[in-house]
Design an enzyme around this catalytic site. Structure first.
Site, PDB file in Angstrom:
ATOM      1  N   THR A  31       7.783   7.038  -2.711  1.00 22.11           N
ATOM      2  CA  THR A  31       8.502   6.922  -3.980  1.00 22.11           C
ATOM      3  C   THR A  31       9.953   7.345  -3.772  1.00 22.11           C
ATOM      4  OG1 THR A  31       6.451   7.449  -5.131  1.00 22.11           O
ATOM      5  CG2 THR A  31       8.476   7.668  -6.398  1.00 22.11           C
ATOM      6  N   THR A  89       2.241  -1.335   1.625  1.00 27.89           N
ATOM      7  CA  THR A  89       2.145  -1.691   0.209  1.00 27.89           C
ATOM      8  C   THR A  89       3.555  -1.776  -0.348  1.00 27.89           C
ATOM      9  OG1 THR A  89       0.082  -0.474   0.105  1.00 27.89           O
ATOM     10  CG2 THR A  89       1.144  -0.999  -1.996  1.00 27.89           C
ATOM     11  N   CYS A 116      -1.076   7.369  -1.624  1.00 27.60           N
ATOM     12  CA  CYS A 116      -0.834   6.049  -2.232  1.00 27.60           C
ATOM     13  C   CYS A 116      -1.096   5.917  -3.723  1.00 27.60           C
ATOM     14  CB  CYS A 116      -1.635   5.003  -1.473  1.00 27.60           C
ATOM     15  SG  CYS A 116      -1.026   4.833   0.208  1.00 27.60           S
ATOM     16  N   GLY A 164       5.369   0.705  13.041  1.00 26.53           N
ATOM     17  CA  GLY A 164       4.796   1.818  12.274  1.00 26.53           C
ATOM     18  C   GLY A 164       3.432   2.182  12.829  1.00 26.53           C
TER      19      GLY A 164
HETATM   20  P1  NAD Z   1       2.785   6.748   7.696  1.00 29.22           P
HETATM   21  O1  NAD Z   1       3.939   7.504   7.176  1.00 29.22           O
HETATM   22  O2  NAD Z   1       1.598   7.446   8.238  1.00 29.22           O
HETATM   23  O3  NAD Z   1       3.278   5.752   8.849  1.00 29.22           O
HETATM   24  C1  NAD Z   1       4.456   5.007   8.801  1.00 29.22           C
HETATM   25  C2  NAD Z   1       5.109   5.071  10.180  1.00 29.22           C
HETATM   26  O4  NAD Z   1       6.187   4.133  10.223  1.00 29.22           O
HETATM   27  C3  NAD Z   1       5.697   6.433  10.536  1.00 29.22           C
HETATM   28  O5  NAD Z   1       5.094   6.909  11.726  1.00 29.22           O
HETATM   29  C4  NAD Z   1       7.192   6.160  10.714  1.00 29.22           C
HETATM   30  O6  NAD Z   1       7.777   6.934  11.737  1.00 29.22           O
HETATM   31  C5  NAD Z   1       7.180   4.690  11.078  1.00 29.22           C
HETATM   32  N1  NAD Z   1       8.442   3.972  10.840  1.00 29.22           N
HETATM   33  C6  NAD Z   1       9.173   3.938   9.707  1.00 29.22           C
HETATM   34  N2  NAD Z   1      10.230   3.113   9.871  1.00 29.22           N
HETATM   35  C7  NAD Z   1      10.159   2.622  11.129  1.00 29.22           C
HETATM   36  C8  NAD Z   1      10.949   1.723  11.891  1.00 29.22           C
HETATM   37  N3  NAD Z   1      12.036   1.121  11.390  1.00 29.22           N
HETATM   38  N4  NAD Z   1      10.592   1.448  13.154  1.00 29.22           N
HETATM   39  C9  NAD Z   1       9.490   2.021  13.690  1.00 29.22           C
HETATM   40  N5  NAD Z   1       8.689   2.877  13.030  1.00 29.22           N
HETATM   41  C10 NAD Z   1       9.020   3.169  11.747  1.00 29.22           C
HETATM   42  O7  NAD Z   1       2.352   5.761   6.510  1.00 29.22           O
HETATM   43  P2  NAD Z   1       0.909   5.092   6.281  1.00 29.22           P
HETATM   44  O8  NAD Z   1       0.001   6.035   5.576  1.00 29.22           O
HETATM   45  O9  NAD Z   1       0.460   4.447   7.554  1.00 29.22           O
HETATM   46  O10 NAD Z   1       1.285   3.973   5.217  1.00 29.22           O
HETATM   47  C11 NAD Z   1       2.036   2.835   5.591  1.00 29.22           C
HETATM   48  C12 NAD Z   1       1.971   1.837   4.449  1.00 29.22           C
HETATM   49  O11 NAD Z   1       0.608   1.421   4.256  1.00 29.22           O
HETATM   50  C13 NAD Z   1       2.433   2.378   3.097  1.00 29.22           C
HETATM   51  O12 NAD Z   1       3.104   1.339   2.425  1.00 29.22           O
HETATM   52  C14 NAD Z   1       1.136   2.695   2.377  1.00 29.22           C
HETATM   53  O13 NAD Z   1       1.276   2.558   0.983  1.00 29.22           O
HETATM   54  C15 NAD Z   1       0.209   1.628   2.893  1.00 29.22           C
HETATM   55  N6  NAD Z   1      -1.219   1.991   2.885  1.00 29.22           N
HETATM   56  C16 NAD Z   1      -1.610   3.234   3.319  1.00 29.22           C
HETATM   57  C17 NAD Z   1      -2.962   3.542   3.358  1.00 29.22           C
HETATM   58  C18 NAD Z   1      -3.436   4.898   3.822  1.00 29.22           C
HETATM   59  O14 NAD Z   1      -4.628   5.147   3.745  1.00 29.22           O
HETATM   60  N7  NAD Z   1      -2.587   5.779   4.312  1.00 29.22           N
HETATM   61  C19 NAD Z   1      -3.913   2.585   2.990  1.00 29.22           C
HETATM   62  C20 NAD Z   1      -3.478   1.326   2.570  1.00 29.22           C
HETATM   63  C21 NAD Z   1      -2.112   1.037   2.534  1.00 29.22           C
HETATM   64  C1  UGA Z   2      -7.203   4.628  -1.538  1.00 29.11           C
HETATM   65  C2  UGA Z   2      -8.037   3.368  -1.787  1.00 29.11           C
HETATM   66  O1  UGA Z   2      -9.418   3.737  -1.913  1.00 29.11           O
HETATM   67  C3  UGA Z   2      -7.878   2.368  -0.661  1.00 29.11           C
HETATM   68  O2  UGA Z   2      -8.573   1.163  -0.963  1.00 29.11           O
HETATM   69  C4  UGA Z   2      -6.383   2.064  -0.478  1.00 29.11           C
HETATM   70  O3  UGA Z   2      -6.201   1.178   0.616  1.00 29.11           O
HETATM   71  C5  UGA Z   2      -5.631   3.357  -0.216  1.00 29.11           C
HETATM   72  O4  UGA Z   2      -5.843   4.264  -1.327  1.00 29.11           O
HETATM   73  C6  UGA Z   2      -4.153   3.152  -0.121  1.00 29.11           C
HETATM   74  O5  UGA Z   2      -3.619   2.189  -0.629  1.00 29.11           O
HETATM   75  O6  UGA Z   2      -3.575   4.060   0.468  1.00 29.11           O
HETATM   76  P1  UGA Z   2      -7.509   6.816  -0.062  1.00 29.11           P
HETATM   77  O7  UGA Z   2      -6.406   7.334  -0.910  1.00 29.11           O
HETATM   78  O8  UGA Z   2      -7.400   6.938   1.410  1.00 29.11           O
HETATM   79  O9  UGA Z   2      -7.734   5.259  -0.375  1.00 29.11           O
HETATM   80  O10 UGA Z   2      -8.880   7.526  -0.477  1.00 29.11           O
HETATM   81  P2  UGA Z   2      -9.867   7.387  -1.729  1.00 29.11           P
HETATM   82  O11 UGA Z   2     -11.240   7.442  -1.229  1.00 29.11           O
HETATM   83  O12 UGA Z   2      -9.510   6.246  -2.593  1.00 29.11           O
HETATM   84  O13 UGA Z   2      -9.607   8.745  -2.514  1.00 29.11           O
HETATM   85  C7  UGA Z   2      -8.380   8.968  -3.193  1.00 29.11           C
HETATM   86  C8  UGA Z   2      -8.470  10.266  -3.975  1.00 29.11           C
HETATM   87  O14 UGA Z   2      -9.367  10.138  -5.082  1.00 29.11           O
HETATM   88  C9  UGA Z   2      -9.013  11.446  -3.156  1.00 29.11           C
HETATM   89  O15 UGA Z   2      -8.300  12.610  -3.490  1.00 29.11           O
HETATM   90  C10 UGA Z   2     -10.454  11.550  -3.593  1.00 29.11           C
HETATM   91  O16 UGA Z   2     -11.000  12.811  -3.415  1.00 29.11           O
HETATM   92  C11 UGA Z   2     -10.324  11.176  -5.068  1.00 29.11           C
HETATM   93  N1  UGA Z   2     -11.579  10.676  -5.663  1.00 29.11           N
HETATM   94  C12 UGA Z   2     -12.164   9.555  -5.193  1.00 29.11           C
HETATM   95  C13 UGA Z   2     -12.125  11.342  -6.751  1.00 29.11           C
HETATM   96  O17 UGA Z   2     -11.585  12.364  -7.214  1.00 29.11           O
HETATM   97  N2  UGA Z   2     -13.280  10.858  -7.323  1.00 29.11           N
HETATM   98  C14 UGA Z   2     -13.897   9.723  -6.861  1.00 29.11           C
HETATM   99  O18 UGA Z   2     -14.937   9.333  -7.432  1.00 29.11           O
HETATM  100  C15 UGA Z   2     -13.316   9.068  -5.765  1.00 29.11           C
END
Ligand code: NAD
Ligand code: UGA
Length: 458
Positions: free
Chosen positions: A93, A131, A275, A11
């Site tokens: 989801t 996650t 997320c 990923g």
């Molecule tokens: P994303 O959609 O940007 O990336 C996931 C990637 O995995 C995609 O590029 C997809 O093509 C690839 N993929 C899926 N199945 C695959 C497979 N079998 N083999 C190879 N590649 C594959 O998602 P993301 O935002 O990086 O989030 C990934 C996970 O991390 C989620 O569970 C999310 O909840 C968690 N997370 C995201 C954030 C964030 O800020 N985006 C922060 C913390 C945790």
């Molecule tokens: C959030 C968490 O902050 C990360 O710790 C977590 O890893 C991540 O989700 C995840 O699991 O994906 P992210 O969604 O990237 O990170 O950004 P945030 O800074 O948390 O903001 C989330 C949303 O809340 C944004 O739309 C932001 O504008 C809004 N926000 C944030 C508010 O409206 N008010 C605030 O005071 C803070």
């Protein structure tokens, strides 16, 4: 070159790409390979111009490319040649079947687990980076244990806490790194191996170890706590608008209590991002499945208040603009779900744009990084939406501006010039409370902040 460790990440998205780039930069003696099914994404990473916008990312990636950081679509080879495998696939989801609209769709991680099972020819440590719902590690173990040929898989949970827009800073200097493991001899050995990777740059006190289920649940709980703060201050913003209190003053006063703290108390048009909503709904699903209806209802309210806040925002616009938006041009300042990212997943701007179009308004969208995604999000809209890079061009002939994203750029614009370009009376709805409302009012705008008294010329 002989590397000390060989790491793979399945990923190459918002988490996998930046996280692996930072591991590669902090551990030059490790080889770090990231695989993805998406050839376009892999090509972009390899070009040194990552497929996502994240401050500081390009530099970290360029440092590693061709040295110890590799992006590829060859999953089979990646699995064979590496001993430590992070799984960082998407976990959206579920949209179908049991739990649709609440539960996590686990088809991507299960496919990844089956690919590991199929291609591994030696024992591996497999790390949940995505996650996942509580007990996913156990399910992953069950799939991986089905081989019975002496090859062993140790599954760890290592959820990611980075936020978009500050991903590199968060990865380089994390509040904590969490590693959940089994407390068996093998489980603890695998855990120590992962601790050793992070210990290359994270102090030992910040590396927290726990059992696997605490680790999985702590990730969901953290996002619930963060989102809950936003929904709480947004609920208070509605009370402020009715009572004449000012939400910024209330947030400052409440946040000065050191038990509460001042961060994450900015009232807004609503939280977005890929997320918060999905992880909270995932927790709601877990509670419902376990028969904890009261807890589920409590947790779900955080999402419901977020929906309410977006609806309220558009209703406020409608009421302020003489109860009709039909035929009026409204410019959205920002489409990304927060500043410093091009990501629009679950951005409140998507829903606001659609609600404005339902009112037969014309919507002009401007954003410094998210216009490509915005076009994709609204691809089905046939009439009434346009995309303009230059904010001065975007506001030309508009009746109102609605600030959706807290980009610094919008604080620094020449609002007298903007006022001249707009239809009068001109309105600004500041969905992020980032502008100088008094100055805008003096220029001639009718100003509608969140959770504050409106400043209107009539
Ligand atoms: P994303 O959609 O940007 O990336 C996931 C990637 O995995 C995609 O590029 C997809 O093509 C690839 N993929 C899926 N199945 C695959 C497979 N079998 N083999 C190879 N590649 C594959 O998602 P993301 O935002 O990086 O989030 C990934 C996970 O991390 C989620 O569970 C999310 O909840 C968690 N997370 C995201 C954030 C964030 O800020 N985006 C922060 C913390 C945790
Ligand atoms: C959030 C968490 O902050 C990360 O710790 C977590 O890893 C991540 O989700 C995840 O699991 O994906 P992210 O969604 O990237 O990170 O950004 P945030 O800074 O948390 O903001 C989330 C949303 O809340 C944004 O739309 C932001 O504008 C809004 N926000 C944030 C508010 O409206 N008010 C605030 O005071 C803070």
């Amino acid at each position: 070159m002989n590397f000390d460790k060989r790491i793979l990440c399945i990923g190459a998205g918002y988490v996998g790409g930046p996280t692996m780039a930072v591991i590669a930069s902090k551990c030059p003696r490790y080889s770090v390979t990231v695989v993805d099914v998406d050839q376009g994404r892999v090509d972009a990473w390899n070009s040194g111009k990552p497929p996502i916008y994240e401050p500081g990312l390009d530099e970290v990636v360029r440092q590693g490319l061709g040295r110890n950081l590799f992006f590829t679509t060859d999953i089979a080879r990646g699995i064979r040649e590496n001993d430590i495998i992070f799984v960082s696939v998407n976990t959206p989801t579920k949209t179908f079947g049991a739990g649709a609209g609440l539960a996590a769709d686990l088809q991507y991680w299960e496919l990844a687990a089956r690919q590991i099972l199929e291609h591994a020819d030696s024992s591996k440590i497999v790390i949940e980076k995505s996650t996942f719902p509580v007990k996913t590690a156990q399910a992953m173990e069950r799939i991986l244990m089905s081989r019975n040929d002496g090859i062993h898989f140790d599954v760890l949970s290592n959820p990611e806490f980075l936020a978009e827009g500050t991903a590199i800073r968060d990865l380089v200097n994390p509040d904590r790194v969490l590693i959940g493991s089994r407390s068996t001899e093998r489980g603890l050995k695998a855990r120590d191996e992962l601790v050793a990777i992070y210990a290359n740059w994270v102090s030992r006190e910040r590396i927290i170890t726990s059992n696997i289920w605490s680790s999985e649940l702590s990730k969901l709980a953290s996002n619930f706590f963060l989102a809950q703060r936003i929904s709480t201050i947004n609920a208070i913003s509605a009370v402020c608008e009715k009572t004449g209190a000012d939400v910024s003053e209330v947030a400052k006063i409440v946040g000065m209590d050191s038990r509460i703290g001042s961060r994450f108390l900015n009232a807004s048009v609503g939280f977005g991002g890929s997320c918060f909503k999905k992880d909270i709904l995932n927790l709601v699903y877990l509670c419902r499945v376990e028969g904890l209806e009261e807890v589920a209802d409590y947790v779900e309210k955080v999402v419901l208040i977020n929906e309410y806040q977006k609806e309220r925002f558009v209703l406020n616009m409608l009421t302020a603009m003489f109860n009709t938006l039909a035929g009026k041009k409204i410019c959205l300042f920002g489409f990304a779900f927060k500043a410093d990212t091009g990501d629009t997943r679950e951005s409140p701007a998507i829903q606001i744009a659609r609600k404005l179009l339902d009112e037969h308004a014309e919507v002009v969208i401007t954003d410094p990084q998210a216009l490509v995604s915005a076009r994709e999000d609204l691809a089905d809209v046939e009439w009434g939406v346009s995309y303009v890079e230059d904010p001065y061009e975007a506001v030309r002939g508009c009746h109102a501006i609605a600030v959706m994203t807290e980009w610094n750029l919008y604080r620094e614009l020449d609002y007298s010039r903007i006022h001249d370009l707009m239809v009068k009376p001109a309105f600004i709805f500041d969905g992020r409370n980032i502008l100088d409302h008094q100055a805008l009012y003096e220029i001639g705008f009718n100003v509608y902040p969140i959770g504050k008294r409106p400043m209107s010329h009539f």
